[in-house]
Design a protein around this motif. Structure first.
Motif, short mmCIF file in Angstrom:
data_model
loop_
_atom_site.label_atom_id
_atom_site.label_comp_id
_atom_site.label_asym_id
_atom_site.label_seq_id
_atom_site.Cartn_x
_atom_site.Cartn_y
_atom_site.Cartn_z
N LYS A 12 0.66 -1.72 0.09
CA LYS A 12 -0.23 0.32 -0.17
C LYS A 12 1.02 1.35 -0.18
N GLY A 13 0.63 1.48 -1.10
CA GLY A 13 1.71 3.57 -1.12
C GLY A 13 0.97 4.50 -1.25
N VAL A 14 1.72 6.06 -1.32
CA VAL A 14 1.01 6.68 -1.36
C VAL A 14 -0.11 6.95 -2.72
N ILE A 15 0.21 6.64 -3.28
CA ILE A 15 -0.57 7.07 -5.20
C ILE A 15 -0.33 5.22 -5.43
N PHE A 16 0.08 4.53 -5.39
CA PHE A 16 -0.24 3.45 -5.52
C PHE A 16 -0.05 1.89 -5.15
N ASP A 17 -1.28 1.25 -5.41
CA ASP A 17 -1.53 0.23 -4.07
C ASP A 17 -0.96 -1.12 -5.56
N THR A 18 0.19 -2.41 -4.69
CA THR A 18 0.18 -3.45 -5.40
C THR A 18 -0.90 -4.77 -4.82
N TYR A 19 -1.54 -4.73 -5.96
CA TYR A 19 -2.11 -6.18 -5.64
C TYR A 19 -1.16 -7.21 -6.75
N GLN A 20 -1.50 -8.84 -6.25
CA GLN A 20 -1.03 -9.81 -6.21
C GLN A 20 -2.59 -10.90 -6.83
N TRP A 21 -2.33 -11.98 -6.95
CA TRP A 21 -3.55 -13.11 -7.15
C TRP A 21 -2.96 -14.52 -8.22
N GLU A 22 -3.02 -15.90 -7.63
CA GLU A 22 -2.59 -16.59 -8.79
C GLU A 22 -4.14 -16.59 -10.01
N GLN A 23 -2.55 -16.99 -10.93
CA GLN A 23 -3.80 -17.58 -12.73
C GLN A 23 -3.28 -18.94 -13.06
N GLU A 24 -4.76 -19.17 -13.08
CA GLU A 24 -4.71 -20.05 -13.88
C GLU A 24 -4.06 -19.68 -15.26
N MET A 25 -2.94 -20.80 -15.96
CA MET A 25 -2.81 -20.01 -17.48
C MET A 25 -3.55 -21.46 -18.59
N PHE A 26 -3.27 -21.46 -19.43
CA PHE A 26 -4.09 -21.68 -21.00
C PHE A 26 -3.57 -23.31 -20.83
N ASP A 27 -2.01 -23.82 -20.12
CA ASP A 27 -1.68 -24.69 -19.79
C ASP A 27 -2.23 -25.67 -18.13
#
Length: 185
Positions: A12-27
């Motif tokens: 959590k930044g002053v302007i930008f927040d960074t979000y991450q998540w696990e994503q299933e790929m096509f394979d």
């Protein structure tokens, strides 16, 4: 693209927040995806009489540039409320004739951010600007042709998406229609 509900805020930044998540790929494999979120922004094309009011601006970390008024939409504000506040703070101008021109997502796959562009017609100065300590702003008025030159200048802080829109209008012979929309003629 919006940040998925299952994403977690990892910074959590002053302007930008960074979000991450696990994503299933096509394979079928999994990968960690990441996206930034920041407050939405406004850009205001201010019209006074037959001129467009722009600003020559410098911030501590940058060089002097000429562009439109605008900034972040504060928490709890609508985009139009943020645009009205930014115009008043940066220029001392107000208007009773506002119109949304566009809503663009400049980085749709990397950032949850929308830039709202408004035209504010019949602007009137009601106070002196109340700039942030990190802003040097000089207000100047230009005609439509000078405004187009500013938008298309390689050093302009105006987003490339807006400049591309102007180039498309120019190529298609629609700049006069844009001018009429700005000045409601």
């Amino acid at each position: 693209m919006k940040i998925p509900k299952q994403a977690k805020c990892v910074f959590k930044g002053v302007i930008f927040d960074t979000y991450q998540w696990e994503q299933e790929m096509f394979d079928g494999s999994k990968a960690t995806f990441e996206m930034l979120k920041r407050p939405h922004g406004t850009r205001i094309i201010a019209i006074q009489d037959d001129k467009i009011i722009v600003c020559r601006e410098q911030q501590p970390a940058g060089k002097e540039v000429v562009g439109t008024f605008g900034g972040r939409v504060d928490e709890g504000e609508t985009p139009i409320e943020g645009a009205k506040r930014e115009l008043l703070e940066e220029s001392g101008l107000t208007s009773d004739d506002w119109e949304i021109l566009s809503e663009q997502e400049p980085y749709p796959e990397k950032m949850d951010f929308t830039l709202h562009t408004f035209v504010a017609r019949n602007c009137k100065k009601i106070q002196e600007p109340s700039k942030d300590p990190g802003e040097k702003i000089k207000i100047i008025s230009v005609n439509f042709e000078e405004f187009i030159e500013i938008v298309l200048d390689k050093d302009s802080p105006i987003t490339k998406e807006f400049a591309l829109d102007i180039l498309k209008m120019k190529e298609q012979g629609n700049l006069e229609n844009f001018k009429q929309k700005l000045f409601k003629k």
